[in-house]
Motif scaffolding. Structure first.
Motif, PDB file in Angstrom:
ATOM      1  N   LEU A  17       1.273  11.648  -8.180  1.00 40.86           N
ATOM      2  CA  LEU A  17       2.593  11.098  -7.850  1.00 40.86           C
ATOM      3  C   LEU A  17       2.770  11.020  -6.341  1.00 40.86           C
ATOM      4  CD1 LEU A  17       5.166  12.767 -10.312  1.00 40.86           C
ATOM      5  CD2 LEU A  17       3.624  10.814 -10.695  1.00 40.86           C
ATOM      6  N   LYS A  18       3.348   9.896  -5.879  1.00 43.46           N
ATOM      7  CA  LYS A  18       3.670   9.757  -4.438  1.00 43.46           C
ATOM      8  C   LYS A  18       5.079  10.299  -4.164  1.00 43.46           C
ATOM      9  CE  LYS A  18       0.037   7.026  -3.906  1.00 43.46           C
ATOM     10  NZ  LYS A  18      -1.208   7.606  -3.405  1.00 43.46           N
ATOM     11  N   CYS A  19       5.911  10.303  -5.206  1.00 49.60           N
ATOM     12  CA  CYS A  19       7.285  10.807  -5.035  1.00 49.60           C
ATOM     13  C   CYS A  19       7.770  11.372  -6.356  1.00 49.60           C
ATOM     14  CB  CYS A  19       8.212   9.682  -4.561  1.00 49.60           C
ATOM     15  SG  CYS A  19       8.642   8.451  -5.823  1.00 49.60           S
TER      16      CYS A  19
ATOM     17  N   LEU B 224      10.517  -4.295  -3.350  1.00 52.50           N
ATOM     18  CA  LEU B 224      10.666  -3.144  -4.253  1.00 52.50           C
ATOM     19  C   LEU B 224      10.033  -1.905  -3.618  1.00 52.50           C
ATOM     20  CD1 LEU B 224      11.576  -2.222  -7.113  1.00 52.50           C
ATOM     21  CD2 LEU B 224       9.284  -2.851  -7.936  1.00 52.50           C
ATOM     22  N   ILE B 225      10.808  -0.820  -3.492  1.00 53.48           N
ATOM     23  CA  ILE B 225      10.350   0.396  -2.801  1.00 53.48           C
ATOM     24  C   ILE B 225       9.411   1.216  -3.685  1.00 53.48           C
ATOM     25  CG2 ILE B 225      11.109   2.631  -1.862  1.00 53.48           C
ATOM     26  CD1 ILE B 225      13.817   1.278  -1.216  1.00 53.48           C
ATOM     27  N   GLY B 226       9.782   1.361  -4.965  1.00 53.45           N
ATOM     28  CA  GLY B 226       9.000   2.243  -5.822  1.00 53.45           C
ATOM     29  C   GLY B 226       9.407   2.141  -7.279  1.00 53.45           C
ATOM     30  N   TYR B 227       8.680   2.942  -8.080  1.00 54.58           N
ATOM     31  CA  TYR B 227       8.878   2.934  -9.536  1.00 54.58           C
ATOM     32  C   TYR B 227       8.711   4.360 -10.011  1.00 54.58           C
ATOM     33  CZ  TYR B 227       7.687   1.940 -14.492  1.00 54.58           C
ATOM     34  OH  TYR B 227       7.639   1.911 -15.865  1.00 54.58           O
TER      35      TYR B 227
ATOM     36  N   LYS C  19       0.827  -1.226   0.000  1.00 52.98           N
ATOM     37  CA  LYS C  19       0.000   0.000   0.000  1.00 52.98           C
ATOM     38  C   LYS C  19       0.856   1.269   0.000  1.00 52.98           C
ATOM     39  CE  LYS C  19      -0.791   0.082   5.065  1.00 52.98           C
ATOM     40  NZ  LYS C  19       0.642   0.053   5.195  1.00 52.98           N
ATOM     41  N   ASP C  20       2.107   1.145   0.496  1.00 55.80           N
ATOM     42  CA  ASP C  20       2.948   2.356   0.540  1.00 55.80           C
ATOM     43  C   ASP C  20       3.934   2.397  -0.636  1.00 55.80           C
ATOM     44  OD1 ASP C  20       5.311   1.080   3.063  1.00 55.80           O
ATOM     45  OD2 ASP C  20       4.438   0.207   1.232  1.00 55.80           O
ATOM     46  N   PHE C  21       3.625   1.664  -1.698  1.00 60.31           N
ATOM     47  CA  PHE C  21       4.522   1.625  -2.865  1.00 60.31           C
ATOM     48  C   PHE C  21       4.662   3.023  -3.455  1.00 60.31           C
ATOM     49  CE2 PHE C  21       6.900  -0.631  -5.933  1.00 60.31           C
ATOM     50  CZ  PHE C  21       6.645  -0.076  -7.178  1.00 60.31           C
TER      51      PHE C  21
END
Ligand code: BGP
Length: 479
Positions: free
Chosen positions: A81-83, A419-422, A6-8
């Motif tokens: 975007l989350k990041c 995997l932290i993110g994309y 959920k925090d991807f």
């Protein structure tokens, strides 16, 4: 039930010199990229001797994020975007690079950018050096071949860590630090700004000496950062292009294994904290003399990274019984036995399209390092067409990203990769690094600017903007 945590961190990736512009604003000193001319596909960019104010340099204005950052960040927020992965222009903070005190105006610019991102709940993910170095360090010191530049980099890192310790959690030290393994191609010089190889010197020996200084600088930065904020997550960042054997011929398999060492050398040192035996054997075999200071071993051991960030665009293939038939090809230049892979297509710029390769790489890297991974670049450079009504139907880009997201979702949900993110590369159209062109577009936001710097700079949303917004909103369910 979503396949993804959920925090991807679904995001987008950029690099200061490729989109900010404002190359001489706010006290910023000239960067090596500011003297890089534009190139074209197969025509490498050149590093000129002086900055010609009048001459158009693609990075000088880029897409003028420097003055438009509020508008652009509002668009990133609209996408959900989350990041946002981007970099800090080193010569904005230390204009010449060897000053003892940072440039306050430069620090303030990034305060404003990070505050704007955080206002929308977008996490900054920051690369310290994304192919950039103050021109003065390159020209007067010879870049990282000079050990003194290690101190300059650590001072730059410390200034950023202190200033943004409550705004940035995820950091990376050097972008694609491993590009320099290709000492025959232009990437070596770009990644190693200012390094010159004298007559009679061995290019690879010079590269390994320079690399040692960068690896020490990276490890020192990690140690300094963790003292400033133990919650920092500081990563390495490599360009990871898997190398497949052309056939089950054991000679092809072993060749691919050996060639993969140029992809593994840097992360091996940055993740494990010591030089791999295959590298020490190479130094011995080739008679390389790499100067290492007493204490360097401890620095490397104590400065290992928390995660591995990497870019994934393509795969390559090698065949043990062919001569070098990829000379001059920037991407395969370093692989003398590279051959076409008959099972996959390529983009207009010759970059193979291999989404399965991303799942393969995620498994290989996670098995090798057993630390979290972060895909901080992946994307499809293409020429986009603006329709009469202003629409941009970039279906090919959507297909490329969809296939790669399916691959990463399989790696996470089926293979158990952490995997932290994309962050797809070039979330907005920016200057291509290898060619200096605007026409090689990666963005989901179009920017009206061409290779010669003409255009309104107006932003418009491509079909992929709306598609990716749904991907994020559904946490990767709706592709
Ligand atoms: C990577 C760089 C990025 C970006 C990307 C796409 O190697 O880290 O800065 O440029 O390549 O390459 P290009 O812009 O040349 O198409």
């Amino acid at each position: 039930m979503s396949k993804m945590p959920k925090d991807f961190l679904w995001g987008g990736a950029l690099a200061a010199h490729q989109f900010e512009g404002g190359w001489n604003k706010g006290g910023k000193g000239p960067s090596v990229v500011d003297v890089m001319t534009a190139g074209a596909h197969g025509v490498p960019r050149k590093i000129t001797d002086t900055i010609e104010e009048a001459q158009f340099y693609p990075n000088h204005e880029a897409i003028d994020f420097y003055h438009r950052y509020k508008e652009d960040i509002a668009l990133f927020a609209e996408m959900g975007l989350k990041c946002l992965r981007t970099s800090i222009g080193w010569s904005r903070i230390f204009p010449k690079g060897d000053e003892l005190e940072p440039n306050e105006e430069g620090l303030r610019f990034y305060d404003q950018v990070f505050d704007e991102l955080l206002k929308y709940g977008i996490q900054p993910v920051i690369t310290l050096s994304h192919f950039e170095m103050p021109l003065h360090l390159a020209r007067e010191y010879g870049g990282f071949r000079n050990r003194k530049v290690v101190d300059c980099f650590v001072r730059f890192a410390e200034a950023c860590f202190h200033r943004y310790k409550d705004k940035v959690k995820y950091w990376m030290t050097f972008n694609e630090i491993n590009n320099q393994m290709d000492v025959s191609g232009p990437l070596f010089l770009w990644t190693n700004s200012g390094v010159t190889i004298q007559e009679g010197e061995n290019a690879k020996e010079v590269m390994y000496q320079t690399a040692h200084h960068e690896l020490v600088a990276s490890a020192l930065a990690v140690s300094v950062g963790k003292k400033i904020n133990p919650d920092f997550q500081i990563g390495a960042m490599v360009s990871h292009i898997p190398i497949y054997p052309y056939s089950s011929n054991p000679a092809d398999v072993m060749l691919a294994e050996e060639e993969m060492r140029q992809r593994y050398f840097f992360p091996d040192v940055q993740v494990r904290g010591y030089y791999p035996k295959y590298a020490l054997k190479e130094f011995e075999r080739e008679g390389y003399s790499i100067t290492m200071h007493t204490g360097d071993e401890d620095i490397l051991k104590n400065g290992t990274v928390d995660y591995l960030g990497f870019s994934y665009y393509m795969s390559t293939t090698v065949k043990s019984d062919v001569a070098n038939n990829n000379a001059g090809d920037i991407v395969n230049g370093a692989l003398p036995n590279a051959v076409e892979n008959p099972f996959i297509k390529a983009s207009d710029w010759g970059w193979s399209i291999d989404p399965t390769g991303l799942r393969y790489v995620l498994n290989r890297l996670y098995d090798r390092y057993q630390i979290p991974l972060f895909i901080v670049e992946n994307g499809f450079g293409a020429i986009d067409t603006v329709e009469e009504d202003g629409a941009i139907h970039d279906q090919e880009r959507i297909e490329y990203l969809k296939a790669h997201i399916e691959a990463l979702e399989k790696a996470v949900s089926y293979d158990g990769v952490d995997l932290i993110g994309y962050t797809p590369w070039g979330i907005i159209d920016i200057v291509s690094f290898t060619t200096g062109e605007m026409k090689k577009r990666y963005g989901m936001i179009y920017v009206d600017r061409d290779n010669e710097g003409n255009g309104s700079m107006n932003r418009s949303k491509k079909d992929s903007f709306y598609w990716y917004k749904d991907v994020i909103q559904s946490n990767g369910e709706k592709l």
